[in-house]
Scaffold this motif. Structure first.
Motif, PDB file in Angstrom:
ATOM      1  N   TYR A   1       0.835  -1.211   0.000  1.00 54.98           N
ATOM      2  CA  TYR A   1       0.000   0.000   0.000  1.00 54.98           C
ATOM      3  C   TYR A   1       0.866   1.256   0.000  1.00 54.98           C
ATOM      4  CZ  TYR A   1      -3.971   3.000   1.145  1.00 54.98           C
ATOM      5  OH  TYR A   1      -4.944   3.978   1.114  1.00 54.98           O
ATOM      6  N   TYR A   2       2.053   1.158   0.613  1.00 61.00           N
ATOM      7  CA  TYR A   2       3.010   2.276   0.649  1.00 61.00           C
ATOM      8  C   TYR A   2       4.324   1.825  -0.004  1.00 61.00           C
ATOM      9  CZ  TYR A   2      -0.093   4.336   4.187  1.00 61.00           C
ATOM     10  OH  TYR A   2      -1.170   4.861   4.857  1.00 61.00           O
ATOM     11  N   PRO A   3       4.368   1.719  -1.320  1.00 62.91           N
ATOM     12  CA  PRO A   3       5.550   1.167  -2.001  1.00 62.91           C
ATOM     13  C   PRO A   3       6.791   2.043  -1.928  1.00 62.91           C
ATOM     14  CG  PRO A   3       3.981   2.018  -3.608  1.00 62.91           C
ATOM     15  CD  PRO A   3       3.297   2.060  -2.270  1.00 62.91           C
ATOM     16  N   GLU A   4       6.632   3.279  -1.474  1.00 61.70           N
ATOM     17  CA  GLU A   4       7.777   4.187  -1.390  1.00 61.70           C
ATOM     18  C   GLU A   4       8.629   3.950  -0.139  1.00 61.70           C
ATOM     19  OE1 GLU A   4       4.503   6.166   0.982  1.00 61.70           O
ATOM     20  OE2 GLU A   4       4.662   4.967  -0.849  1.00 61.70           O
ATOM     21  N   ILE A   5       8.174   3.127   0.779  1.00 62.28           N
ATOM     22  CA  ILE A   5       8.869   2.918   2.053  1.00 62.28           C
ATOM     23  C   ILE A   5      10.225   2.248   1.848  1.00 62.28           C
ATOM     24  CG2 ILE A   5       8.802   1.657   4.247  1.00 62.28           C
ATOM     25  CD1 ILE A   5       5.784   1.955   4.250  1.00 62.28           C
ATOM     26  N   ASP A   6      11.232   2.800   2.511  1.00 59.95           N
ATOM     27  CA  ASP A   6      12.558   2.170   2.543  1.00 59.95           C
ATOM     28  C   ASP A   6      12.746   1.345   3.811  1.00 59.95           C
ATOM     29  OD1 ASP A   6      13.724   3.249   0.098  1.00 59.95           O
ATOM     30  OD2 ASP A   6      13.680   5.188   1.118  1.00 59.95           O
ATOM     31  N   VAL A   7      12.228   1.860   4.926  1.00 60.67           N
ATOM     32  CA  VAL A   7      12.338   1.146   6.204  1.00 60.67           C
ATOM     33  C   VAL A   7      10.989   1.181   6.913  1.00 60.67           C
ATOM     34  CG1 VAL A   7      13.488   0.986   8.442  1.00 60.67           C
ATOM     35  CG2 VAL A   7      14.768   1.800   6.449  1.00 60.67           C
ATOM     36  N   LEU A   8      10.402   0.021   7.078  1.00 58.70           N
ATOM     37  CA  LEU A   8       9.203  -0.101   7.893  1.00 58.70           C
ATOM     38  C   LEU A   8       9.644  -0.568   9.274  1.00 58.70           C
ATOM     39  CD1 LEU A   8       5.800  -1.707   7.133  1.00 58.70           C
ATOM     40  CD2 LEU A   8       7.131  -2.572   9.050  1.00 58.70           C
ATOM     41  N   TYR A   9       9.150   0.105  10.314  1.00 53.17           N
ATOM     42  CA  TYR A   9       9.488  -0.315  11.677  1.00 53.17           C
ATOM     43  C   TYR A   9       8.228  -0.365  12.531  1.00 53.17           C
ATOM     44  CZ  TYR A   9       9.323   4.726  12.798  1.00 53.17           C
ATOM     45  OH  TYR A   9       8.937   6.030  12.955  1.00 53.17           O
TER      46      TYR A   9
ATOM     47  N   SER B   1      11.852  -4.601  12.060  1.00 47.92           N
ATOM     48  CA  SER B   1      12.053  -3.679  10.936  1.00 47.92           C
ATOM     49  C   SER B   1      12.245  -4.451   9.639  1.00 47.92           C
ATOM     50  CB  SER B   1      13.277  -2.794  11.179  1.00 47.92           C
ATOM     51  OG  SER B   1      13.145  -2.062  12.377  1.00 47.92           O
ATOM     52  N   PHE B   2      11.845  -3.808   8.560  1.00 49.62           N
ATOM     53  CA  PHE B   2      12.011  -4.384   7.229  1.00 49.62           C
ATOM     54  C   PHE B   2      12.682  -3.336   6.363  1.00 49.62           C
ATOM     55  CE2 PHE B   2       8.834  -6.796   9.340  1.00 49.62           C
ATOM     56  CZ  PHE B   2       8.928  -8.085   8.838  1.00 49.62           C
ATOM     57  N   ILE B   3      13.870  -3.653   5.897  1.00 51.52           N
ATOM     58  CA  ILE B   3      14.706  -2.696   5.165  1.00 51.52           C
ATOM     59  C   ILE B   3      14.738  -3.075   3.689  1.00 51.52           C
ATOM     60  CG2 ILE B   3      17.010  -1.679   4.982  1.00 51.52           C
ATOM     61  CD1 ILE B   3      17.478  -2.616   7.895  1.00 51.52           C
ATOM     62  N   ARG B   4      14.454  -2.106   2.837  1.00 57.57           N
ATOM     63  CA  ARG B   4      14.529  -2.360   1.401  1.00 57.57           C
ATOM     64  C   ARG B   4      15.944  -2.829   1.051  1.00 57.57           C
ATOM     65  NH1 ARG B   4      11.276  -0.482  -2.714  1.00 57.57           N
ATOM     66  NH2 ARG B   4      10.317   1.086  -1.356  1.00 57.57           N
ATOM     67  N   ARG B   5      16.048  -3.932   0.331  1.00 54.01           N
ATOM     68  CA  ARG B   5      17.363  -4.495   0.030  1.00 54.01           C
ATOM     69  C   ARG B   5      18.227  -3.532  -0.779  1.00 54.01           C
ATOM     70  NH1 ARG B   5      19.978  -8.163  -3.577  1.00 54.01           N
ATOM     71  NH2 ARG B   5      18.182  -8.066  -4.967  1.00 54.01           N
ATOM     72  N   ASN B   6      17.593  -2.699  -1.591  1.00 49.48           N
ATOM     73  CA  ASN B   6      18.356  -1.720  -2.369  1.00 49.48           C
ATOM     74  C   ASN B   6      19.128  -0.740  -1.489  1.00 49.48           C
ATOM     75  OD1 ASN B   6      17.732  -2.773  -4.831  1.00 49.48           O
ATOM     76  ND2 ASN B   6      16.177  -1.248  -5.367  1.00 49.48           N
ATOM     77  N   CYS B   7      18.667  -0.568  -0.249  1.00 48.38           N
ATOM     78  CA  CYS B   7      19.400   0.313   0.670  1.00 48.38           C
ATOM     79  C   CYS B   7      20.813  -0.222   0.899  1.00 48.38           C
ATOM     80  CB  CYS B   7      18.670   0.420   2.006  1.00 48.38           C
ATOM     81  SG  CYS B   7      17.126   1.354   1.939  1.00 48.38           S
ATOM     82  N   PHE B   8      20.936  -1.537   1.001  1.00 50.39           N
ATOM     83  CA  PHE B   8      22.259  -2.128   1.202  1.00 50.39           C
ATOM     84  C   PHE B   8      23.114  -1.989  -0.051  1.00 50.39           C
ATOM     85  CE2 PHE B   8      19.468  -4.490   4.157  1.00 50.39           C
ATOM     86  CZ  PHE B   8      20.109  -4.165   5.346  1.00 50.39           C
ATOM     87  N   LEU B   9      22.472  -2.005  -1.209  1.00 46.46           N
ATOM     88  CA  LEU B   9      23.206  -1.822  -2.461  1.00 46.46           C
ATOM     89  C   LEU B   9      23.662  -0.372  -2.604  1.00 46.46           C
ATOM     90  CD1 LEU B   9      20.902  -3.877  -4.889  1.00 46.46           C
ATOM     91  CD2 LEU B   9      22.982  -4.627  -3.731  1.00 46.46           C
ATOM     92  N   ASN B  10      22.836   0.555  -2.141  1.00 45.16           N
ATOM     93  CA  ASN B  10      23.134   1.978  -2.311  1.00 45.16           C
ATOM     94  C   ASN B  10      24.032   2.559  -1.221  1.00 45.16           C
ATOM     95  OD1 ASN B  10      21.517   2.025  -4.610  1.00 45.16           O
ATOM     96  ND2 ASN B  10      19.682   2.604  -3.467  1.00 45.16           N
ATOM     97  N   TYR B  11      23.904   2.062   0.010  1.00 45.15           N
ATOM     98  CA  TYR B  11      24.601   2.677   1.138  1.00 45.15           C
ATOM     99  C   TYR B  11      25.564   1.732   1.858  1.00 45.15           C
ATOM    100  CZ  TYR B  11      20.904   6.079   0.357  1.00 45.15           C
ATOM    101  OH  TYR B  11      20.052   6.981  -0.221  1.00 45.15           O
ATOM    102  N   GLY B  12      25.729   0.526   1.351  1.00 45.63           N
ATOM    103  CA  GLY B  12      26.625  -0.417   2.005  1.00 45.63           C
ATOM    104  C   GLY B  12      25.936  -1.209   3.093  1.00 45.63           C
ATOM    105  N   MET B  13      26.719  -1.983   3.799  1.00 48.05           N
ATOM    106  CA  MET B  13      26.166  -2.891   4.802  1.00 48.05           C
ATOM    107  C   MET B  13      26.594  -2.483   6.210  1.00 48.05           C
ATOM    108  SD  MET B  13      26.351  -6.524   2.721  1.00 48.05           S
ATOM    109  CE  MET B  13      28.093  -6.380   2.314  1.00 48.05           C
ATOM    110  N   TYR B  14      26.477  -3.389   7.152  1.00 51.69           N
ATOM    111  CA  TYR B  14      26.744  -3.065   8.552  1.00 51.69           C
ATOM    112  C   TYR B  14      28.242  -2.914   8.811  1.00 51.69           C
ATOM    113  CZ  TYR B  14      21.864  -4.117   9.401  1.00 51.69           C
ATOM    114  OH  TYR B  14      20.485  -4.103   9.365  1.00 51.69           O
ATOM    115  N   ASP B  15      28.567  -1.966   9.673  1.00 55.39           N
ATOM    116  CA  ASP B  15      29.946  -1.688  10.045  1.00 55.39           C
ATOM    117  C   ASP B  15      30.429  -2.777  11.002  1.00 55.39           C
ATOM    118  OD1 ASP B  15      32.358  -0.728  10.954  1.00 55.39           O
ATOM    119  OD2 ASP B  15      31.613   1.267  11.501  1.00 55.39           O
ATOM    120  N   THR B  16      31.325  -3.634  10.519  1.00 56.49           N
ATOM    121  CA  THR B  16      31.795  -4.756  11.339  1.00 56.49           C
ATOM    122  C   THR B  16      32.851  -4.337  12.362  1.00 56.49           C
ATOM    123  OG1 THR B  16      33.388  -5.341   9.604  1.00 56.49           O
ATOM    124  CG2 THR B  16      31.257  -6.472   9.574  1.00 56.49           C
TER     125      THR B  16
END
Length: 254
Positions: free
Chosen positions: A112-120, A155-170
């Motif tokens: 219903y809200y396809p623009e969401i990047d992070v649903l929490y 939380s549900f994070i759009r997978r493209n966010c990881f492609l665009n901004y990288g992953m978790y800081d180890t």
């Protein structure tokens, strides 16, 4: 059984290392009424007991690996690299979806809200707290992040966010998910609150361990100094002091 989509709606990533409540996590995943998800299990080299539990659920897993890793965020990143879903959720071992219809409700909301990047959403925290955390009650999410975070289990994070901004800081041991949410927010990603309890946390994880409280505080201070200006920090600290003064005043009046 119908063929699964090549790119499912959800990627459920489960990280584990000898978790005693592992079966609860597995059951909460496989019994979801919405099955439009892939399940990726990243095990850090658990003992035979945990591996035997995983064996019971292997047929529903889309990816499984058991090998030594460099910590929880390294394992989560390994899951991201294997994922194909539109949204990623990290339901790590010991935690669980709150109800069997969580994914169904979330999928309907996201469509219903396809623009969401992070649903929490809300998180139920187990004993000894036995309470529900509702981050959506705070209207200013940026100010909320100064003091708290949102649970990655809820939380549900759009997978493209990881492609665009990288992953978790180890380099961070406990607060990398906090840093990641804050980084996404600062980069203009769209956050949307979903007023439902989405996950149960057993309150015995890494950040819940009293031995790690000082480390978590240290990492959070490091992150805050990176993302907040000195003026913002001073402003939020003043608000915190005013809030506590108000609480004390109200108690004294009673």
């Amino acid at each position: 059984m119908p063929l699964k989509e090549a790119h499912p709606f959800f990627s459920i990533i489960t990280v584990c290392l000898n978790e005693p409540n592992l079966e609860r996590t597995c059951e909460s995943v496989v019994t979801q009424t919405c099955q439009d998800f892939e399940w990726l299990v990243i095990d850090g080299g658990s003992d035979e007991k945990a591996l035997c539990i995983f064996e019971k659920y292997k047929k529903r897993m889309d990816y499984f690996i058991s090998e030594k890793d460099n910590g929880v965020y390294h394992a989560m990143n390994k899951g991201i690299l294997q994922s194909k879903g539109k949204y990623c959720n990290f339901m790590n071992a010991g935690d669980s979806f709150y109800m069997p219809d969580v994914l169904q409700k979330v999928a309907e909301f996201l469509k219903y809200y396809p623009e969401i990047d992070v649903l929490y959403g809300n998180t139920y925290i187990g004993a000894p707290r036995n309470s529900v955390v509702c981050p959506g009650r705070h209207k200013d999410l940026y100010e909320y992040f100064y003091r708290y975070t949102v649970g990655h289990q809820s939380s549900f994070i759009r997978r493209n966010c990881f492609l665009n901004y990288g992953m978790y800081d180890t380099n961070l041991i406990i607060a990398s998910d906090y840093k990641y949410f804050l980084m996404l927010y600062k980069n203009g990603c769209i956050f949307k609150y979903f007023d439902n309890i989405l996950a149960y946390i057993d309150n015995h994880g890494l950040s819940s361990d009293m031995k790690n409280i000082n480390l978590m505080t240290q990492e959070r201070r490091q992150i805050i100094s990176e993302f907040y200006t000195s003026h913002e920090i001073a402003c939020f600290e003043q608000k915190r002091r005013d809030f506590y003064k108000k609480c004390i005043y109200q108690k004294l009046r009673k």
